[in-house]
Structures are given as C-alpha cells and as structure tokens.
Scaffold this motif. Structure first.
Motif, PDB file in Angstrom:
ATOM      1  N   TRP A 251      -6.176  40.992  71.684  1.00  0.00           N
ATOM      2  CA  TRP A 251      -6.414  40.337  70.404  1.00  0.00           C
ATOM      3  C   TRP A 251      -6.531  41.342  69.263  1.00  0.00           C
ATOM      4  CZ3 TRP A 251      -5.714  35.300  70.353  1.00  0.00           C
ATOM      5  CH2 TRP A 251      -5.910  34.573  71.529  1.00  0.00           C
ATOM      6  N   GLU A 252      -6.850  42.593  69.568  1.00  0.00           N
ATOM      7  CA  GLU A 252      -7.131  43.587  68.539  1.00  0.00           C
ATOM      8  C   GLU A 252      -5.845  44.203  67.994  1.00  0.00           C
ATOM      9  OE1 GLU A 252     -10.304  42.802  71.168  1.00  0.00           O
ATOM     10  OE2 GLU A 252      -8.428  43.821  71.656  1.00  0.00           O
ATOM     11  N   ARG A 253      -5.751  44.293  66.696  1.00  0.00           N
ATOM     12  CA  ARG A 253      -4.637  45.026  66.099  1.00  0.00           C
ATOM     13  C   ARG A 253      -4.810  46.529  66.324  1.00  0.00           C
ATOM     14  NH1 ARG A 253      -1.211  43.357  62.196  1.00  0.00           N
ATOM     15  NH2 ARG A 253      -2.586  41.649  61.619  1.00  0.00           N
ATOM     16  N   ARG A 254      -6.045  47.000  66.220  1.00  0.00           N
ATOM     17  CA  ARG A 254      -6.321  48.427  66.416  1.00  0.00           C
ATOM     18  C   ARG A 254      -6.328  48.753  67.901  1.00  0.00           C
ATOM     19  NH1 ARG A 254     -11.307  50.346  62.685  1.00  0.00           N
ATOM     20  NH2 ARG A 254     -11.347  51.844  64.421  1.00  0.00           N
ATOM     21  N   ASP A 255      -5.562  49.757  68.268  1.00  0.00           N
ATOM     22  CA  ASP A 255      -5.485  50.116  69.687  1.00  0.00           C
ATOM     23  C   ASP A 255      -6.773  50.749  70.191  1.00  0.00           C
ATOM     24  OD1 ASP A 255      -4.689  52.211  67.860  1.00  0.00           O
ATOM     25  OD2 ASP A 255      -4.190  53.427  69.600  1.00  0.00           O
ATOM     26  N   ASP A 256      -7.531  51.442  69.317  1.00  0.00           N
ATOM     27  CA  ASP A 256      -8.745  52.100  69.789  1.00  0.00           C
ATOM     28  C   ASP A 256      -9.808  51.093  70.214  1.00  0.00           C
ATOM     29  OD1 ASP A 256      -8.976  51.351  67.068  1.00  0.00           O
ATOM     30  OD2 ASP A 256     -10.632  52.742  66.765  1.00  0.00           O
ATOM     31  N   ILE A 257      -9.855  49.929  69.573  1.00  0.00           N
ATOM     32  CA  ILE A 257     -10.844  48.929  69.957  1.00  0.00           C
ATOM     33  C   ILE A 257     -10.490  48.341  71.321  1.00  0.00           C
ATOM     34  CG2 ILE A 257     -11.931  46.750  69.326  1.00  0.00           C
ATOM     35  CD1 ILE A 257     -12.716  49.081  67.559  1.00  0.00           C
ATOM     36  N   HIS A 258      -9.218  48.082  71.557  1.00  0.00           N
ATOM     37  CA  HIS A 258      -8.825  47.564  72.874  1.00  0.00           C
ATOM     38  C   HIS A 258      -9.051  48.635  73.949  1.00  0.00           C
ATOM     39  CE1 HIS A 258      -6.769  44.614  75.411  1.00  0.00           C
ATOM     40  NE2 HIS A 258      -6.208  45.644  76.011  1.00  0.00           N
ATOM     41  N   GLU A 259      -8.779  49.894  73.617  1.00  0.00           N
ATOM     42  CA  GLU A 259      -9.043  50.974  74.567  1.00  0.00           C
ATOM     43  C   GLU A 259     -10.534  51.099  74.848  1.00  0.00           C
ATOM     44  OE1 GLU A 259      -5.408  54.159  73.935  1.00  0.00           O
ATOM     45  OE2 GLU A 259      -7.079  54.179  72.519  1.00  0.00           O
ATOM     46  N   ALA A 260     -11.366  50.825  73.833  1.00  0.00           N
ATOM     47  CA  ALA A 260     -12.815  50.860  74.050  1.00  0.00           C
ATOM     48  C   ALA A 260     -13.235  49.791  75.055  1.00  0.00           C
ATOM     49  CB  ALA A 260     -13.547  50.667  72.722  1.00  0.00           C
ATOM     50  N   PHE A 261     -12.703  48.576  74.899  1.00  0.00           N
ATOM     51  CA  PHE A 261     -12.990  47.523  75.867  1.00  0.00           C
ATOM     52  C   PHE A 261     -12.488  47.924  77.264  1.00  0.00           C
ATOM     53  CE2 PHE A 261     -13.257  44.171  72.391  1.00  0.00           C
ATOM     54  CZ  PHE A 261     -14.585  43.868  72.650  1.00  0.00           C
ATOM     55  N   LEU A 262     -11.305  48.513  77.324  1.00  0.00           N
ATOM     56  CA  LEU A 262     -10.722  48.916  78.604  1.00  0.00           C
ATOM     57  C   LEU A 262     -11.583  49.992  79.273  1.00  0.00           C
ATOM     58  CD1 LEU A 262      -8.226  48.364  80.380  1.00  0.00           C
ATOM     59  CD2 LEU A 262      -7.058  50.212  79.171  1.00  0.00           C
ATOM     60  N   GLY A 263     -12.058  50.958  78.488  1.00  0.00           N
ATOM     61  CA  GLY A 263     -12.915  52.004  79.040  1.00  0.00           C
ATOM     62  C   GLY A 263     -14.258  51.466  79.499  1.00  0.00           C
ATOM     63  N   LEU A 264     -14.837  50.539  78.737  1.00  0.00           N
ATOM     64  CA  LEU A 264     -16.110  49.937  79.124  1.00  0.00           C
ATOM     65  C   LEU A 264     -15.959  49.138  80.406  1.00  0.00           C
ATOM     66  CD1 LEU A 264     -19.049  49.148  78.700  1.00  0.00           C
ATOM     67  CD2 LEU A 264     -18.290  47.444  77.013  1.00  0.00           C
ATOM     68  N   ALA A 265     -14.891  48.349  80.512  1.00  0.00           N
ATOM     69  CA  ALA A 265     -14.658  47.567  81.731  1.00  0.00           C
ATOM     70  C   ALA A 265     -14.464  48.479  82.933  1.00  0.00           C
ATOM     71  CB  ALA A 265     -13.440  46.667  81.541  1.00  0.00           C
ATOM     72  N   THR A 266     -13.783  49.606  82.746  1.00  0.00           N
ATOM     73  CA  THR A 266     -13.611  50.576  83.833  1.00  0.00           C
ATOM     74  C   THR A 266     -14.956  51.096  84.314  1.00  0.00           C
ATOM     75  OG1 THR A 266     -11.451  51.237  82.966  1.00  0.00           O
ATOM     76  CG2 THR A 266     -12.552  52.775  84.443  1.00  0.00           C
ATOM     77  N   CYS A 267     -15.861  51.379  83.382  1.00  0.00           N
ATOM     78  CA  CYS A 267     -17.196  51.848  83.761  1.00  0.00           C
ATOM     79  C   CYS A 267     -17.968  50.770  84.519  1.00  0.00           C
ATOM     80  CB  CYS A 267     -17.969  52.273  82.511  1.00  0.00           C
ATOM     81  SG  CYS A 267     -17.360  53.781  81.727  1.00  0.00           S
ATOM     82  N   LEU A 268     -17.837  49.529  84.108  1.00  0.00           N
ATOM     83  CA  LEU A 268     -18.556  48.448  84.786  1.00  0.00           C
ATOM     84  C   LEU A 268     -18.073  48.286  86.218  1.00  0.00           C
ATOM     85  CD1 LEU A 268     -18.673  45.767  81.929  1.00  0.00           C
ATOM     86  CD2 LEU A 268     -20.510  47.294  82.670  1.00  0.00           C
ATOM     87  N   ILE A 269     -16.760  48.368  86.427  1.00  0.00           N
ATOM     88  CA  ILE A 269     -16.220  48.256  87.787  1.00  0.00           C
ATOM     89  C   ILE A 269     -16.683  49.445  88.637  1.00  0.00           C
ATOM     90  CG2 ILE A 269     -14.087  48.326  89.132  1.00  0.00           C
ATOM     91  CD1 ILE A 269     -12.766  46.757  86.843  1.00  0.00           C
ATOM     92  N   THR A 270     -16.657  50.646  88.059  1.00  0.00           N
ATOM     93  CA  THR A 270     -17.114  51.822  88.792  1.00  0.00           C
ATOM     94  C   THR A 270     -18.600  51.711  89.116  1.00  0.00           C
ATOM     95  OG1 THR A 270     -15.468  53.121  87.562  1.00  0.00           O
ATOM     96  CG2 THR A 270     -17.121  54.338  88.808  1.00  0.00           C
ATOM     97  N   HIS A 271     -19.371  51.179  88.187  1.00  0.00           N
ATOM     98  CA  HIS A 271     -20.817  51.021  88.418  1.00  0.00           C
ATOM     99  C   HIS A 271     -21.087  50.049  89.555  1.00  0.00           C
ATOM    100  CE1 HIS A 271     -24.901  49.324  87.423  1.00  0.00           C
ATOM    101  NE2 HIS A 271     -25.135  50.604  87.532  1.00  0.00           N
ATOM    102  N   ARG A 272     -20.262  49.025  89.704  1.00  0.00           N
ATOM    103  CA  ARG A 272     -20.438  48.101  90.826  1.00  0.00           C
ATOM    104  C   ARG A 272     -20.219  48.816  92.157  1.00  0.00           C
ATOM    105  NH1 ARG A 272     -16.686  43.238  88.364  1.00  0.00           N
ATOM    106  NH2 ARG A 272     -17.973  42.747  86.539  1.00  0.00           N
ATOM    107  N   HIS A 273     -19.244  49.711  92.188  1.00  0.00           N
ATOM    108  CA  HIS A 273     -19.042  50.508  93.402  1.00  0.00           C
ATOM    109  C   HIS A 273     -20.250  51.402  93.672  1.00  0.00           C
ATOM    110  CE1 HIS A 273     -14.895  49.571  94.560  1.00  0.00           C
ATOM    111  NE2 HIS A 273     -14.600  49.510  93.271  1.00  0.00           N
ATOM    112  N   VAL A 274     -20.821  51.983  92.612  1.00  0.00           N
ATOM    113  CA  VAL A 274     -22.006  52.823  92.775  1.00  0.00           C
ATOM    114  C   VAL A 274     -23.167  52.009  93.351  1.00  0.00           C
ATOM    115  CG1 VAL A 274     -23.765  54.164  91.540  1.00  0.00           C
ATOM    116  CG2 VAL A 274     -21.347  54.457  90.974  1.00  0.00           C
ATOM    117  N   GLN A 275     -23.363  50.808  92.838  1.00  0.00           N
ATOM    118  CA  GLN A 275     -24.436  49.962  93.347  1.00  0.00           C
ATOM    119  C   GLN A 275     -24.240  49.634  94.823  1.00  0.00           C
ATOM    120  OE1 GLN A 275     -24.030  46.805  90.301  1.00  0.00           O
ATOM    121  NE2 GLN A 275     -26.196  47.122  89.869  1.00  0.00           N
TER     122      GLN A 275
END
Length: 278
Positions: A251-275
């Motif tokens: 939905w974002e015109r700015r690529d950095d905002i979509h990349e921010a969401f992508l990076g945050l989601a990557t951390c959440l998935i990795t954190h689930r593996h850590v748990q």
C-alpha cells in the motif's frame, strides 16, 4: 509439523508487545530529539510499537488506527516506524535474535534456501514495476533467504519485474555475521538451494567463488527433481510473512516504509523461533 503448529498459532492480540521482546528492543531504539514546540507529551515508544504492530497484523490504514486503543495517532506511529527503520533498529534486532539461535545451536548453516513472492502494489513508487504475472500491473517482490529450518537470514524488496537470479548474490551478501559461539562469527551457508528462476551458469560460478555450493534446478528438466523436499521451508516462511496482512499488498508509495514492515515481520518470525528453540 510442530514448528507449523507453533508459528501458526494465533494470539488474540498479537500486536501487544511482550516484556521479553520489549527488553530486546529498548536498547536498540534511538534517543528521541528535543521537542521544538510545547504540546502534548510524547507517546511512549512501547505504545507506538503496539500501534505499528496493529497496522502490520490487520492491514488497516494509518488514519483509521483506533484512538481508543491508546497507541497514539496513525501519523505518530508512522513517524516512529520511519525513524526506527532509518536508525537500523530492525536489522540490529534481527542480528540479536540470530545470535540467540546460534548460541543454542539452532541455526542450520548446512544449507540455505532462496525464493521470492510477488505482491501487488496499490500505488506506483520506488522498487515497483510492471508485474509479469499480473497483466503488467504495478507490483513488487519479496525475496527471502532462510536457513535449513526456515529461519529468515535475509530479506529484500525489488520491483515486480526484476529477475529472481539478480537477487541471489545480494541476499547472500546481506546475511549478517552471527556470533553467539566461541570462534569467528558465521555468515555463509555451506549450500544454497534455488528453483529454476535462479538457473544461470554465471551466477553458479559467482556463488562457488564465495565458497558456497549452489544446488539449483535447471530449466527444461522435469519437475519433481527432489529439491522440494528441502525447499518447502522457504515457501512456509513466505507464507508466514504474508500472514501479516499489511504485507499481502504493497500500500505504501515509499519503499522504505514497506521495507520497514518487512524487516519488522522478519524479526517477529525469528523471535517465534527463539521462543520455541531457546
């Protein structure tokens, strides 16, 4: 199966930041600048992060973020997400989580698997392009590299018309150096697996030059070559990424905002593996 059950388990309020996750994030946040104009007090960072996660999980537009939740306005959360992405918070958090996995000997460096997925773009913008699979409509690609059990090692965003093989070397180069055990940090898998989209002898030679063995299906050969036995982990990780509704459509015109969401989601998935593993 146990991994899928754990990671796929739904939380009634997944946007609420746990104390464990927050303790990892706090040291990485940049210091806020001084207020230039007197007014309402600054929304606490933890509440703003909950608002960002609410948008990530539900896909709601920023301006419709419910005020009664106490997360601040959509614009406040948007500014906080942009500032934290610019400061590299999600990249550093990802490294911290990978180090925890390596310390527990739960990172499988014996092989890595690469793949990509196309997402439609609602607006034209940087890192967008005519989609070859959606009648040339605007789109982007999520490129993902995971370890042998599906832990994301690197992700990137490109235009929908970029060839997958062009991101093979950039993704391998993007894998961070992961400490956590005695000895040198680790950052290179022994083998990288890919489908026919990565079939190119030039890139095979370049991957070999990095000390990594490329195992890539060749065009023209019948399907069912056996790589699917190992490649399903990256397809599962991509499905987890697109389980966050904000990532199903750009939905974002700015690529950095979509990349921010992508990076945050990557951390959440990795954190689930850590748990689960640590």
């Amino acid at each position: 199966m146990l991994v899928a059950l754990f990671v796929g388990k739904r939380n009634s309020r997944p946007w609420i930041v746990s104390d464990e996750l927050w303790s990892l994030i706090v040291p990485l946040l940049p210091e806020p600048g001084p207020k230039l104009v007197a007014g309402r007090p600054r929304v606490p960072d933890r509440q703003a992060l909950c608002g960002i996660l609410f948008v990530l999980h539900t896909g709601i537009q920023w301006e419709y973020l419910p005020q009664e939740l106490g997360f601040g306005s959509g614009m406040t959360c948007w500014r906080r997400l942009a500032a934290w992405h610019e400061a590299g918070v999600w990249d550093r958090l990802h490294v911290v989580l990978l180090q925890k996995l390596r310390a527990a000997k739960q990172l499988h460096w014996s092989r890595a698997v690469i793949d990509s997925s196309h997402v439609r773009a609602a607006r034209r913008g940087p890192k967008g392009g005519p989609s070859p699979v959606d009648r040339a409509r605007p789109g982007s690609k999520h490129h993902v590299l995971v370890d042998g059990q599906g832990v994301p090692l690197a992700v990137s965003l490109t235009g929908g018309n970029r060839n997958d093989v062009t991101q093979l070397l950039p993704l391998l180069a993007k894998v961070p150096s992961v400490a956590g055990l005695v000895g040198r940090p680790h950052r290179r898998p022994d083998v990288v697996l890919g489908d026919r989209g990565y079939d190119h002898d030039k890139y095979r030679r370049l991957v070999w030059a990095l000390g990594i063995k490329p195992v890539i299906a060749r065009r023209g050969t019948p399907h069912g070559s056996g790589l699917g036995v190992h490649r399903w982990v990256v397809e599962r990780t991509i499905a987890w990424l697109h389980g966050f509704r904000r990532l199903r459509v750009r939905w974002e015109r700015r690529d950095d905002i979509h990349e921010a969401f992508l990076g945050l989601a990557t951390c959440l998935i990795t954190h689930r593996h850590v748990q689960r593993l640590c």
